[in-house]
Design an enzyme around this catalytic site. Structure first.
Site, PDB file in Angstrom:
ATOM      1  N   SER A 119      52.265  33.786  43.441  1.00 57.33           N
ATOM      2  CA  SER A 119      52.534  32.441  42.954  1.00 57.33           C
ATOM      3  C   SER A 119      51.364  31.945  42.114  1.00 57.33           C
ATOM      4  CB  SER A 119      52.766  31.498  44.138  1.00 57.33           C
ATOM      5  OG  SER A 119      51.538  31.220  44.772  1.00 57.33           O
ATOM      6  N   LYS A 120      51.610  30.884  41.387  1.00 61.90           N
ATOM      7  CA  LYS A 120      50.578  30.394  40.471  1.00 61.90           C
ATOM      8  C   LYS A 120      49.307  29.981  41.210  1.00 61.90           C
ATOM      9  CE  LYS A 120      53.177  27.267  38.477  1.00 61.90           C
ATOM     10  NZ  LYS A 120      53.599  26.090  37.699  1.00 61.90           N
ATOM     11  N   ARG A 121      49.479  29.544  42.457  1.00 59.78           N
ATOM     12  CA  ARG A 121      48.312  29.136  43.246  1.00 59.78           C
ATOM     13  C   ARG A 121      47.414  30.313  43.632  1.00 59.78           C
ATOM     14  NH1 ARG A 121      48.014  24.554  41.746  1.00 59.78           N
ATOM     15  NH2 ARG A 121      49.763  23.152  42.083  1.00 59.78           N
ATOM     16  N   ASP A 122      47.996  31.497  43.635  1.00 56.72           N
ATOM     17  CA  ASP A 122      47.215  32.667  44.042  1.00 56.72           C
ATOM     18  C   ASP A 122      46.052  32.940  43.108  1.00 56.72           C
ATOM     19  OD1 ASP A 122      48.749  33.163  46.288  1.00 56.72           O
ATOM     20  OD2 ASP A 122      50.209  34.353  45.174  1.00 56.72           O
ATOM     21  N   PHE A 175      48.015  34.400  34.968  1.00 55.75           N
ATOM     22  CA  PHE A 175      48.729  33.952  33.774  1.00 55.75           C
ATOM     23  C   PHE A 175      48.157  34.689  32.571  1.00 55.75           C
ATOM     24  CE2 PHE A 175      49.181  30.435  36.706  1.00 55.75           C
ATOM     25  CZ  PHE A 175      50.525  30.140  36.576  1.00 55.75           C
TER      26      PHE A 175
END
Length: 506
Positions: free
Chosen positions: A265-268, A277
RNA sequence: GGUCCGUUCGUCUAGGGGUUAGGACACGUCCCUUUCACGGAUGAAACACGGGUUCGAUUCCCGUACGGACUACCA
Protein backbone atom coordinates in the site's frame (compact mmCIF):
# COMPACT_ATOMS: atom_id res chain seq x y z
CA UNK A 1 -19.90 -18.81 -29.19
CA UNK A 2 -17.15 -17.60 -31.39
CA UNK A 3 -14.34 -15.37 -30.44
CA UNK A 4 -12.45 -13.47 -33.06
CA UNK A 5 -10.20 -11.77 -30.58
CA UNK A 6 -7.22 -13.91 -31.46
CA UNK A 7 -7.52 -13.15 -35.13
CA UNK A 8 -7.31 -9.40 -34.95
CA UNK A 9 -4.69 -7.01 -33.67
CA UNK A 10 -5.14 -6.75 -29.92
CA UNK A 11 -6.27 -3.54 -28.30
CA UNK A 12 -5.52 -3.23 -24.61
CA UNK A 13 -5.96 -0.44 -22.16
CA UNK A 14 -4.48 0.79 -18.95
CA UNK A 15 -7.28 2.44 -17.00
CA UNK A 16 -6.13 4.07 -13.79
CA UNK A 17 -8.18 6.21 -11.50
CA UNK A 18 -6.77 9.68 -10.83
CA UNK A 19 -7.12 9.49 -7.07
CA UNK A 20 -3.52 10.32 -6.28
CA UNK A 21 -0.10 9.12 -7.25
CA UNK A 22 0.01 6.05 -9.47
CA UNK A 23 1.03 3.07 -7.38
CA UNK A 24 3.98 0.99 -8.56
CA UNK A 25 1.58 -1.95 -9.01
CA UNK A 26 -0.31 0.19 -11.47
CA UNK A 27 2.89 0.79 -13.37
CA UNK A 28 3.40 -2.94 -13.60
CA UNK A 29 -0.13 -3.42 -14.92
CA UNK A 30 0.54 -0.73 -17.50
CA UNK A 31 3.83 -2.39 -18.40
CA UNK A 32 2.26 -5.80 -19.00
CA UNK A 33 -0.44 -4.23 -21.14
CA UNK A 34 2.17 -2.31 -23.06
CA UNK A 35 4.43 -5.32 -23.60
CA UNK A 36 1.53 -7.38 -24.82
CA UNK A 37 0.36 -4.68 -27.22
CA UNK A 38 3.83 -4.05 -28.62
CA UNK A 39 4.59 -7.70 -29.07
CA UNK A 40 1.34 -8.38 -30.87
CA UNK A 41 1.51 -5.26 -32.97
CA UNK A 42 -1.58 -4.06 -31.15
CA UNK A 43 -2.74 -0.84 -29.57
CA UNK A 44 -2.09 0.41 -26.05
CA UNK A 45 -4.70 2.83 -24.75
CA UNK A 46 -4.67 5.10 -21.73
CA UNK A 47 -8.12 5.65 -20.31
CA UNK A 48 -8.72 7.77 -17.23
CA UNK A 49 -11.41 6.38 -14.94
CA UNK A 50 -12.52 9.41 -12.99
CA UNK A 51 -16.12 8.54 -12.31
CA UNK A 52 -15.82 9.15 -8.59
CA UNK A 53 -15.97 12.89 -8.24
CA UNK A 54 -15.35 12.67 -4.51
CA UNK A 55 -12.02 10.98 -4.92
CA UNK A 56 -10.69 13.01 -7.81
CA UNK A 57 -7.30 14.53 -7.04
CA UNK A 58 -6.00 17.42 -9.14
CA UNK A 59 -2.66 16.66 -10.72
CA UNK A 60 -3.11 12.91 -10.58
CA UNK A 61 -3.84 12.66 -14.29
CA UNK A 62 -0.68 14.57 -15.16
CA UNK A 63 1.22 12.36 -12.75
CA UNK A 64 0.01 9.22 -14.49
CA UNK A 65 1.01 10.52 -17.90
CA UNK A 66 4.42 11.63 -16.69
CA UNK A 67 5.02 8.35 -14.88
CA UNK A 68 4.25 6.36 -18.01
CA UNK A 69 6.50 8.64 -20.01
CA UNK A 70 9.33 8.17 -17.54
CA UNK A 71 9.24 4.39 -17.70
CA UNK A 72 8.91 4.49 -21.45
CA UNK A 73 5.34 3.31 -21.94
CA UNK A 74 3.86 5.49 -24.62
CA UNK A 75 0.14 5.04 -25.20
CA UNK A 76 -1.01 4.88 -28.81
CA UNK A 77 -4.34 6.38 -27.89
CA UNK A 78 -5.80 7.98 -24.83
CA UNK A 79 -5.97 11.06 -22.66
CA UNK A 80 -3.22 13.29 -23.93
CA UNK A 81 -2.58 11.14 -26.99
CA UNK A 82 -5.77 11.37 -29.03
CA UNK A 83 -7.31 8.55 -31.00
CA UNK A 84 -10.50 7.55 -32.80
CA UNK A 85 -12.45 6.33 -29.78
CA UNK A 86 -12.29 9.36 -27.54
CA UNK A 87 -12.94 11.03 -25.32
CA UNK A 88 -10.79 8.78 -23.17
CA UNK A 89 -11.62 10.44 -19.89
CA UNK A 90 -14.71 8.87 -18.39
CA UNK A 91 -16.05 12.07 -16.88
CA UNK A 92 -16.30 13.33 -20.48
CA UNK A 93 -18.44 10.35 -21.44
CA UNK A 94 -21.22 10.74 -18.93
CA UNK A 95 -24.04 10.83 -21.51
CA UNK A 96 -22.83 7.66 -23.12
CA UNK A 97 -23.13 5.70 -19.88
CA UNK A 98 -26.47 7.25 -19.15
CA UNK A 99 -27.78 6.06 -22.47
CA UNK A 100 -26.47 2.54 -22.04
CA UNK A 101 -27.69 2.27 -18.46
CA UNK A 102 -31.20 3.07 -19.57
CA UNK A 103 -30.86 0.73 -22.48
CA UNK A 104 -30.04 -2.06 -20.09
CA UNK A 105 -33.18 -1.30 -18.13
CA UNK A 106 -35.17 -1.48 -21.40
CA UNK A 107 -33.62 -4.83 -22.11
CA UNK A 108 -34.76 -6.07 -18.71
CA UNK A 109 -31.29 -6.58 -17.27
CA UNK A 110 -31.30 -3.62 -14.94
CA UNK A 111 -33.78 -1.67 -12.86
CA UNK A 112 -34.25 1.60 -11.03
CA UNK A 113 -33.74 1.58 -7.28
CA UNK A 114 -34.84 4.36 -4.95
CA UNK A 115 -33.42 3.19 -1.66
CA UNK A 116 -31.25 5.84 -0.09
CA UNK A 117 -27.79 5.06 1.23
CA UNK A 118 -29.19 5.67 4.72
CA UNK A 119 -31.94 3.11 4.23
CA UNK A 120 -29.44 0.57 3.01
CA UNK A 121 -27.27 1.26 6.02
CA UNK A 122 -30.21 0.36 8.21
CA UNK A 123 -30.54 -2.93 6.33
CA UNK A 124 -26.87 -3.64 6.81
CA UNK A 125 -27.11 -3.00 10.49
CA UNK A 126 -30.16 -5.13 11.08
CA UNK A 127 -29.04 -7.92 8.78
CA UNK A 128 -25.63 -9.43 9.39
CA UNK A 129 -24.48 -9.81 5.79
CA UNK A 130 -27.00 -7.79 3.86
CA UNK A 131 -26.62 -7.63 0.13
CA UNK A 132 -28.87 -6.15 -2.50
CA UNK A 133 -29.68 -9.22 -4.56
CA UNK A 134 -32.39 -11.43 -6.00
CA UNK A 135 -33.44 -12.41 -2.49
CA UNK A 136 -33.72 -8.96 -0.98
CA UNK A 137 -34.71 -6.75 -3.87
CA UNK A 138 -38.35 -7.73 -3.61
CA UNK A 139 -38.54 -6.09 -0.24
CA UNK A 140 -36.88 -2.87 -1.30
CA UNK A 141 -37.81 0.27 -3.16
CA UNK A 142 -37.21 -0.30 -6.85
CA UNK A 143 -38.93 -0.43 -10.20
CA UNK A 144 -39.40 -4.17 -9.77
CA UNK A 145 -41.51 -3.77 -6.64
CA UNK A 146 -43.04 -0.37 -7.41
CA UNK A 147 -44.01 -1.05 -10.99
CA UNK A 148 -43.25 1.00 -14.08
CA UNK A 149 -45.87 3.68 -13.55
CA UNK A 150 -44.86 4.46 -9.99
CA UNK A 151 -41.18 4.39 -10.86
CA UNK A 152 -41.64 6.69 -13.80
CA UNK A 153 -43.51 9.19 -11.73
CA UNK A 154 -40.90 9.10 -9.01
CA UNK A 155 -38.23 9.78 -11.58
CA UNK A 156 -40.34 12.51 -13.13
CA UNK A 157 -40.68 14.08 -9.70
CA UNK A 158 -36.93 14.26 -9.57
CA UNK A 159 -36.49 11.62 -6.88
CA UNK A 160 -33.01 10.27 -6.61
CA UNK A 161 -32.44 6.85 -8.05
CA UNK A 162 -29.70 4.48 -9.05
CA UNK A 163 -29.72 1.84 -11.73
CA UNK A 164 -28.83 -1.64 -10.60
CA UNK A 165 -27.86 -4.72 -12.53
CA UNK A 166 -30.56 -7.36 -12.32
CA UNK A 167 -28.71 -10.57 -11.61
CA UNK A 168 -30.87 -13.61 -12.33
CA UNK A 169 -30.18 -16.47 -9.95
CA UNK A 170 -29.60 -20.07 -10.84
CA UNK A 171 -26.87 -20.11 -13.38
CA UNK A 172 -23.12 -20.61 -13.51
CA UNK A 173 -20.96 -17.94 -15.02
CA UNK A 174 -17.74 -19.27 -16.41
CA UNK A 175 -14.82 -16.93 -16.90
CA UNK A 176 -11.94 -18.02 -19.05
CA UNK A 177 -8.96 -16.34 -17.48
CA UNK A 178 -5.75 -16.56 -19.48
CA UNK A 179 -3.72 -16.75 -16.28
CA UNK A 180 -5.98 -18.75 -13.99
CA UNK A 181 -7.91 -20.97 -16.32
CA UNK A 182 -11.65 -21.36 -15.86
CA UNK A 183 -13.19 -19.60 -12.90
CA UNK A 184 -16.83 -20.28 -12.12
CA UNK A 185 -19.25 -18.13 -10.16
CA UNK A 186 -22.84 -18.92 -9.23
CA UNK A 187 -25.12 -16.05 -10.18
CA UNK A 188 -27.15 -16.66 -7.01
CA UNK A 189 -24.18 -15.49 -5.00
CA UNK A 190 -23.88 -12.22 -6.87
CA UNK A 191 -25.35 -8.91 -5.76
CA UNK A 192 -27.26 -6.42 -7.88
CA UNK A 193 -24.44 -3.98 -8.40
CA UNK A 194 -25.12 -0.29 -8.81
CA UNK A 195 -24.37 0.68 -12.39
CA UNK A 196 -25.43 4.31 -12.39
CA UNK A 197 -25.12 6.44 -9.28
CA UNK A 198 -27.50 9.15 -8.08
CA UNK A 199 -25.18 11.80 -9.41
CA UNK A 200 -25.67 10.39 -12.90
CA UNK A 201 -22.16 9.02 -13.06
CA UNK A 202 -21.57 5.36 -13.79
CA UNK A 203 -19.77 3.04 -11.43
CA UNK A 204 -16.60 1.30 -12.53
CA UNK A 205 -18.54 -1.74 -13.67
CA UNK A 206 -20.75 0.02 -16.18
CA UNK A 207 -18.22 2.52 -17.46
CA UNK A 208 -15.60 -0.15 -17.83
CA UNK A 209 -17.71 -2.51 -19.89
CA UNK A 210 -19.22 0.20 -22.06
CA UNK A 211 -15.82 1.71 -22.77
CA UNK A 212 -14.06 -1.57 -23.35
CA UNK A 213 -16.76 -2.43 -25.84
CA UNK A 214 -16.81 0.92 -27.57
CA UNK A 215 -13.02 1.08 -27.66
CA UNK A 216 -12.93 -2.47 -29.07
CA UNK A 217 -10.72 -3.78 -26.30
CA UNK A 218 -9.71 -7.37 -26.97
CA UNK A 219 -7.77 -8.23 -23.81
CA UNK A 220 -8.34 -7.00 -20.31
CA UNK A 221 -5.14 -7.31 -18.31
CA UNK A 222 -5.75 -6.01 -14.81
CA UNK A 223 -5.10 -6.68 -11.13
CA UNK A 224 -6.48 -9.68 -9.32
CA UNK A 225 -8.70 -7.46 -7.20
CA UNK A 226 -11.06 -7.40 -10.19
CA UNK A 227 -11.50 -11.12 -10.45
CA UNK A 228 -14.51 -11.29 -8.10
CA UNK A 229 -16.47 -8.69 -10.06
CA UNK A 230 -15.67 -10.16 -13.44
CA UNK A 231 -18.80 -12.29 -13.22
CA UNK A 232 -20.82 -9.08 -13.13
CA UNK A 233 -18.88 -7.82 -16.09
CA UNK A 234 -19.70 -10.93 -18.08
CA UNK A 235 -23.37 -10.42 -17.22
CA UNK A 236 -23.11 -6.88 -18.53
CA UNK A 237 -21.62 -8.00 -21.83
CA UNK A 238 -24.43 -10.51 -22.15
CA UNK A 239 -27.05 -8.01 -21.11
CA UNK A 240 -25.97 -5.67 -23.86
CA UNK A 241 -25.68 -8.49 -26.35
CA UNK A 242 -21.94 -8.01 -26.70
CA UNK A 243 -20.83 -11.47 -25.62
CA UNK A 244 -19.29 -12.28 -29.00
CA UNK A 245 -16.78 -9.48 -28.74
CA UNK A 246 -16.19 -9.77 -25.02
CA UNK A 247 -12.50 -9.31 -24.27
CA UNK A 248 -10.33 -12.08 -22.89
CA UNK A 249 -9.46 -11.64 -19.23
CA UNK A 250 -6.12 -11.92 -17.47
CA UNK A 251 -6.00 -11.21 -13.77
CA UNK A 252 -2.56 -10.34 -12.48
CA UNK A 253 -1.21 -11.46 -9.11
CA UNK A 254 -0.93 -8.64 -6.61
CA UNK A 255 2.26 -7.06 -5.32
CA UNK A 256 2.63 -7.70 -1.60
CA UNK A 257 4.21 -5.76 1.26
CA UNK A 258 8.00 -6.17 1.72
CA UNK A 259 7.32 -7.68 5.15
CA UNK A 260 4.14 -8.64 6.91
CA UNK A 261 0.79 -9.51 5.42
CA UNK A 262 -1.28 -7.97 2.70
CA UNK A 263 -0.84 -6.14 -0.52
CA UNK A 264 1.59 -3.30 -0.94
CA UNK A 265 0.00 0.00 0.00
CA UNK A 266 1.03 3.60 -0.42
CA UNK A 267 1.73 3.86 3.30
CA UNK A 268 4.34 1.13 3.07
CA UNK A 269 6.71 3.53 1.41
CA UNK A 270 7.04 5.72 4.47
CA UNK A 271 6.78 2.73 6.77
CA UNK A 272 9.77 0.94 5.28
CA UNK A 273 11.63 3.97 4.02
CA UNK A 274 11.39 2.89 0.40
CA UNK A 275 9.72 4.30 -2.69
CA UNK A 276 6.53 2.60 -3.83
CA UNK A 277 5.69 5.16 -6.48
CA UNK A 278 7.42 5.83 -9.78
CA UNK A 279 7.65 9.59 -9.18
CA UNK A 280 7.54 11.54 -5.98
CA UNK A 281 4.24 13.11 -5.08
CA UNK A 282 3.48 16.27 -3.18
CA UNK A 283 0.27 15.94 -1.22
CA UNK A 284 -1.68 18.37 0.91
CA UNK A 285 0.11 17.29 4.06
CA UNK A 286 3.46 15.77 4.93
CA UNK A 287 1.77 12.39 5.38
CA UNK A 288 0.62 12.59 1.79
CA UNK A 289 4.08 13.20 0.38
CA UNK A 290 5.55 10.15 -1.24
CA UNK A 291 9.02 9.35 -2.52
CA UNK A 292 9.45 8.19 -6.07
CA UNK A 293 11.82 5.79 -7.74
CA UNK A 294 12.94 8.54 -10.09
CA UNK A 295 13.87 10.99 -7.36
CA UNK A 296 15.55 8.24 -5.36
CA UNK A 297 17.93 7.82 -8.27
CA UNK A 298 16.57 4.84 -10.14
CA UNK A 299 16.99 4.35 -13.85
CA UNK A 300 13.65 3.70 -15.58
CA UNK A 301 15.20 0.73 -17.37
CA UNK A 302 16.00 -0.86 -14.01
CA UNK A 303 12.51 -0.20 -12.67
CA UNK A 304 11.00 -1.75 -15.77
CA UNK A 305 13.22 -4.81 -15.50
CA UNK A 306 12.44 -5.19 -11.81
CA UNK A 307 8.70 -4.75 -12.30
CA UNK A 308 8.54 -7.06 -15.29
CA UNK A 309 9.95 -9.88 -13.20
CA UNK A 310 7.58 -9.26 -10.31
CA UNK A 311 5.06 -11.87 -11.32
CA UNK A 312 6.36 -12.89 -14.69
CA UNK A 313 9.37 -14.71 -16.10
CA UNK A 314 9.98 -16.00 -19.60
CA UNK A 315 11.70 -19.15 -18.33
CA UNK A 316 15.38 -19.93 -18.23
CA UNK A 317 18.13 -18.26 -16.25
CA UNK A 318 18.33 -14.79 -17.74
CA UNK A 319 17.23 -11.96 -15.50
CA UNK A 320 18.43 -8.81 -17.22
CA UNK A 321 16.09 -7.70 -19.99
CA UNK A 322 15.88 -4.57 -22.07
CA UNK A 323 12.47 -3.23 -23.02
CA UNK A 324 12.93 -4.68 -26.50
CA UNK A 325 13.72 -8.09 -25.11
CA UNK A 326 10.73 -7.90 -22.80
CA UNK A 327 8.50 -7.04 -25.74
CA UNK A 328 9.86 -9.96 -27.64
CA UNK A 329 9.64 -12.49 -24.81
CA UNK A 330 6.49 -11.42 -23.02
CA UNK A 331 3.66 -13.88 -22.78
CA UNK A 332 0.56 -13.90 -20.63
CA UNK A 333 0.94 -17.65 -20.13
CA UNK A 334 4.14 -17.08 -18.17
CA UNK A 335 2.57 -14.72 -15.68
CA UNK A 336 2.53 -16.24 -12.20
CA UNK A 337 -0.56 -16.88 -10.15
CA UNK A 338 0.54 -15.99 -6.65
CA UNK A 339 1.24 -12.61 -5.12
CA UNK A 340 4.78 -11.30 -5.50
CA UNK A 341 6.47 -9.72 -2.53
CA UNK A 342 7.99 -6.33 -3.21
CA UNK A 343 11.72 -6.85 -2.72
CA UNK A 344 13.45 -3.50 -2.58
CA UNK A 345 16.92 -5.05 -2.30
CA UNK A 346 16.35 -6.66 -5.65
CA UNK A 347 15.21 -3.37 -7.14
CA UNK A 348 18.43 -1.74 -5.93
CA UNK A 349 20.48 -4.53 -7.35
CA UNK A 350 18.94 -4.03 -10.76
CA UNK A 351 19.65 -0.34 -10.57
CA UNK A 352 23.26 -0.94 -9.67
CA UNK A 353 23.69 -3.30 -12.57
CA UNK A 354 22.11 -0.89 -15.02
CA UNK A 355 24.31 1.96 -13.86
CA UNK A 356 27.42 -0.19 -14.17
CA UNK A 357 26.48 -1.17 -17.67
CA UNK A 358 25.72 2.36 -18.78
CA UNK A 359 28.26 4.28 -20.80
CA UNK A 360 29.83 7.39 -19.30
CA UNK A 361 28.36 9.87 -21.74
CA UNK A 362 24.81 8.76 -20.96
CA UNK A 363 25.57 8.83 -17.28
CA UNK A 364 26.99 12.32 -17.54
CA UNK A 365 23.77 13.54 -19.09
CA UNK A 366 21.80 12.03 -16.22
CA UNK A 367 24.10 13.19 -13.44
CA UNK A 368 24.56 16.73 -14.71
CA UNK A 369 21.12 17.96 -13.62
CA UNK A 370 21.67 16.41 -10.20
CA UNK A 371 25.05 18.12 -9.90
CA UNK A 372 23.62 21.43 -11.02
CA UNK A 373 20.80 21.16 -8.54
CA UNK A 374 23.48 21.00 -5.87
CA UNK A 375 25.15 24.07 -7.31
CA UNK A 376 28.11 22.19 -8.75
CA UNK A 377 29.45 23.70 -11.94
CA UNK A 378 31.62 21.25 -13.76
CA UNK A 379 32.72 20.47 -17.29
CA UNK A 380 31.54 17.40 -19.15
CA UNK A 381 35.13 16.24 -19.25
CA UNK A 382 35.43 16.33 -15.49
CA UNK A 383 31.99 14.83 -14.95
CA UNK A 384 32.81 12.03 -17.31
CA UNK A 385 35.93 11.14 -15.32
CA UNK A 386 34.12 11.49 -12.02
CA UNK A 387 31.31 9.24 -13.19
CA UNK A 388 33.74 6.62 -14.45
CA UNK A 389 35.51 6.69 -11.10
CA UNK A 390 32.33 6.23 -9.10
CA UNK A 391 30.01 4.13 -11.17
CA UNK A 392 31.18 0.78 -9.85
CA UNK A 393 30.29 1.77 -6.34
CA UNK A 394 26.96 3.55 -6.58
CA UNK A 395 23.48 2.13 -6.29
CA UNK A 396 21.55 5.26 -7.19
CA UNK A 397 22.13 8.07 -9.63
CA UNK A 398 21.95 10.41 -6.66
CA UNK A 399 24.91 8.64 -5.07
CA UNK A 400 27.18 10.36 -7.57
CA UNK A 401 26.53 13.73 -5.97
CA UNK A 402 25.67 12.64 -2.44
CA UNK A 403 27.98 9.81 -1.52
CA UNK A 404 30.47 11.26 -3.98
CA UNK A 405 30.01 14.91 -2.99
CA UNK A 406 33.75 15.19 -2.41
CA UNK A 407 34.36 15.10 -6.12
CA UNK A 408 32.61 18.44 -6.43
CA UNK A 409 33.43 20.29 -3.23
CA UNK A 410 36.03 20.20 -0.45
CA UNK A 411 36.02 17.39 2.05
CA UNK A 412 33.48 18.14 4.77
CA UNK A 413 34.95 15.95 7.46
CA UNK A 414 37.85 13.61 7.90
CA UNK A 415 37.42 10.11 9.25
CA UNK A 416 38.55 10.57 12.85
CA UNK A 417 38.60 6.92 13.74
CA UNK A 418 41.18 6.13 11.11
CA UNK A 419 43.13 9.27 11.92
CA UNK A 420 43.36 8.27 15.59
CA UNK A 421 45.04 5.10 14.50
CA UNK A 422 47.32 6.35 11.77
CA UNK A 423 48.12 9.98 12.38
CA UNK A 424 50.92 11.11 14.68
CA UNK A 425 53.63 13.75 14.81
CA UNK A 426 56.13 11.65 13.00
CA UNK A 427 53.84 10.74 10.15
CA UNK A 428 52.67 14.35 9.96
CA UNK A 429 56.19 15.44 9.15
CA UNK A 430 56.59 12.84 6.46
CA UNK A 431 53.18 13.68 5.04
CA UNK A 432 54.08 17.35 4.80
CA UNK A 433 57.25 16.36 3.05
CA UNK A 434 55.33 14.23 0.58
CA UNK A 435 53.01 17.11 -0.10
CA UNK A 436 55.92 19.38 -0.91
CA UNK A 437 57.41 16.75 -3.15
CA UNK A 438 54.15 16.42 -5.07
CA UNK A 439 53.88 20.17 -5.31
CA UNK A 440 56.84 20.18 -7.64
CA UNK A 441 55.75 17.07 -9.50
CA UNK A 442 53.12 17.83 -12.07
CA UNK A 443 51.92 14.29 -12.69
CA UNK A 444 49.74 13.42 -15.63
CA UNK A 445 48.07 10.28 -14.49
CA UNK A 446 47.52 7.85 -11.67
CA UNK A 447 50.34 5.57 -12.74
CA UNK A 448 52.94 8.32 -12.56
CA UNK A 449 51.62 9.49 -9.24
CA UNK A 450 51.58 6.01 -7.84
CA UNK A 451 55.19 5.41 -8.86
CA UNK A 452 56.27 8.65 -7.28
CA UNK A 453 54.43 8.04 -4.04
CA UNK A 454 55.61 4.46 -3.78
CA UNK A 455 59.16 5.55 -4.40
CA UNK A 456 58.80 8.12 -1.66
CA UNK A 457 57.43 5.53 0.75
CA UNK A 458 60.31 3.21 0.06
CA UNK A 459 62.83 6.01 0.40
CA UNK A 460 61.44 6.81 3.85
CA UNK A 461 61.49 3.17 4.88
CA UNK A 462 57.73 3.15 5.33
CA UNK A 463 55.02 0.74 4.28
CA UNK A 464 52.23 1.62 1.83
CA UNK A 465 49.78 1.22 4.68
CA UNK A 466 51.39 4.12 6.50
CA UNK A 467 50.63 6.63 3.76
CA UNK A 468 47.93 5.38 1.39
CA UNK A 469 45.02 5.46 3.83
CA UNK A 470 45.99 8.98 4.83
CA UNK A 471 46.12 10.09 1.23
CA UNK A 472 42.65 8.73 0.72
CA UNK A 473 41.37 10.60 3.71
CA UNK A 474 43.06 13.77 2.53
CA UNK A 475 41.38 13.40 -0.87
CA UNK A 476 37.88 12.27 0.06
CA UNK A 477 37.69 12.28 3.85
CA UNK A 478 36.63 8.68 4.20
CA UNK A 479 38.05 5.19 4.03
CA UNK A 480 35.19 4.21 1.78
CA UNK A 481 36.08 5.63 -1.56
CA UNK A 482 37.50 5.19 -4.99
CA UNK A 483 41.09 4.18 -5.65
CA UNK A 484 43.46 6.87 -4.31
CA UNK A 485 45.61 7.50 -7.31
CA UNK A 486 42.77 7.43 -9.75
CA UNK A 487 40.93 9.92 -7.59
CA UNK A 488 43.95 12.21 -7.74
CA UNK A 489 44.03 11.86 -11.49
CA UNK A 490 40.41 12.99 -11.70
CA UNK A 491 41.21 15.96 -9.50
CA UNK A 492 44.33 16.92 -11.38
CA UNK A 493 47.51 18.29 -9.94
CA UNK A 494 46.26 21.59 -8.63
CA UNK A 495 43.20 20.28 -6.80
CA UNK A 496 45.20 17.37 -5.43
CA UNK A 497 47.65 19.78 -3.82
CA UNK A 498 44.81 21.90 -2.52
CA UNK A 499 43.37 18.88 -0.77
CA UNK A 500 46.68 17.79 0.69
CA UNK A 501 47.30 21.24 2.13
CA UNK A 502 43.76 21.56 3.44
CA UNK A 503 44.23 18.24 5.12
CA UNK A 504 47.52 19.30 6.73
CA UNK A 505 46.03 22.43 8.25
CA UNK A 506 42.71 20.89 9.20
C1' G B 1 -18.84 -14.91 7.93
C1' G B 2 -19.61 -15.63 2.38
C1' U B 3 -17.47 -15.91 -2.66
C1' C B 4 -13.23 -16.50 -5.51
C1' C B 5 -7.78 -17.01 -6.14
C1' G B 6 -3.21 -18.96 -4.60
C1' U B 7 1.14 -22.13 -2.06
C1' U B 8 9.20 -24.46 -5.15
C1' C B 9 15.31 -21.71 -1.05
C1' G B 10 14.30 -15.64 3.53
C1' U B 11 12.68 -13.00 -1.41
C1' C B 12 11.73 -13.01 -7.03
C1' U B 13 11.48 -17.29 -9.75
C1' A B 14 13.02 -21.80 -13.49
C1' G B 15 11.43 -26.63 -13.91
C1' G B 16 8.05 -30.39 -14.19
C1' G B 17 5.64 -37.94 -13.28
C1' G B 18 12.05 -40.67 -12.68
C1' U B 19 16.65 -33.95 -12.08
C1' U B 20 22.78 -33.79 -7.69
C1' A B 21 15.36 -29.37 -8.10
C1' G B 22 18.54 -24.45 -11.80
C1' G B 23 19.23 -18.91 -11.71
C1' A B 24 18.93 -14.02 -9.40
C1' C B 25 18.66 -10.83 -4.79
C1' A B 26 20.06 -11.07 0.22
C1' C B 27 23.50 -13.86 3.57
C1' G B 28 28.46 -16.77 4.92
C1' U B 29 33.62 -17.99 3.39
C1' C B 30 37.78 -17.30 0.16
C1' C B 31 40.45 -14.72 -3.93
C1' C B 32 41.38 -9.84 -6.09
C1' U B 33 42.37 -5.05 -3.46
C1' U B 34 46.49 -2.16 2.40
C1' U B 35 39.74 1.40 1.65
C1' C B 36 34.84 0.75 -0.17
C1' A B 37 32.70 -1.30 -4.16
C1' C B 38 33.02 -4.21 -8.65
C1' G B 39 34.56 -8.92 -10.33
C1' G B 40 35.72 -14.23 -9.58
C1' A B 41 35.17 -18.75 -6.70
C1' U B 42 32.49 -21.21 -3.09
C1' G B 43 28.83 -22.40 0.89
C1' A B 44 24.20 -22.63 3.44
C1' A B 45 19.14 -22.38 1.81
C1' A B 46 12.95 -24.75 -1.05
C1' C B 47 8.93 -28.40 -3.67
C1' A B 48 3.16 -26.34 3.14
C1' C B 49 0.80 -30.93 5.22
C1' G B 50 -2.28 -35.48 4.65
C1' G B 51 -4.52 -38.79 1.49
C1' G B 52 -5.08 -40.83 -3.27
C1' U B 53 -3.65 -42.06 -8.85
C1' U B 54 1.00 -44.42 -10.41
C1' C B 55 6.22 -49.01 -10.88
C1' G B 56 7.43 -43.94 -9.37
C1' A B 57 5.08 -37.90 -7.32
C1' U B 58 7.67 -31.66 -6.01
C1' U B 59 4.97 -32.22 -10.75
C1' C B 60 -1.89 -35.02 -11.65
C1' C B 61 -6.60 -35.36 -8.27
C1' C B 62 -9.00 -34.56 -3.42
C1' G B 63 -8.84 -32.67 1.43
C1' U B 64 -6.48 -29.76 5.36
C1' A B 65 -3.61 -25.77 6.84
C1' C B 66 -1.87 -21.21 5.70
C1' G B 67 -1.81 -16.76 2.65
C1' G B 68 -4.46 -13.30 -0.57
C1' A B 69 -8.39 -10.54 -2.98
C1' C B 70 -13.40 -9.18 -3.03
C1' U B 71 -17.77 -8.54 -0.19
C1' A B 72 -19.61 0.47 -1.18
C1' C B 73 -24.12 4.93 -4.97
C1' C B 74 -14.44 3.45 -4.56
C1' A B 75 -11.96 2.07 -8.32
Amino acid sequence: MTNDNLMIKPRVRFAPSPTGALHIGGVRTALYNYLFARQQGGTFILRIEDTDQGRYVPGAEEYIIEALRWVGLRPDEGVGFGGPDGPYRQSDRKEIYLKYAHELVQRGHAYYAFDTPEELDVCRQSQEHFTYNHLTRNGLLNSLTLGDAESSSRIAEGKHFVIRLKVEPGRSIRIKDLIRGDVVFESSELDDKVLLKTDGMPTYHLANIVDDHLMRITHVIRGEEWLPSTAHHVLLYEGFGWQDTMPLFSHLPLIMKPVGNGKLSKRDGAKFGIPVFPLSWKGETVEENFDGFRETGFLPEAVVNFLALLGWHPGGDQDLFSMDELIQLFSIEHIGKSGARFDYEKAKSFNQKYIHAMDNATLVALVRPLAEAKGYQVSDAFLSKAVALMKERVTFLTDFVEMGYYLFEPVREYDEVTLQKRWNGEIATVFAELTEKLATFDFFNSVELEEAVKAFIQEKGLKPGDILPLLRIAFVGTMKGPAVFETAEVFGHEETLLRLRAFLIR
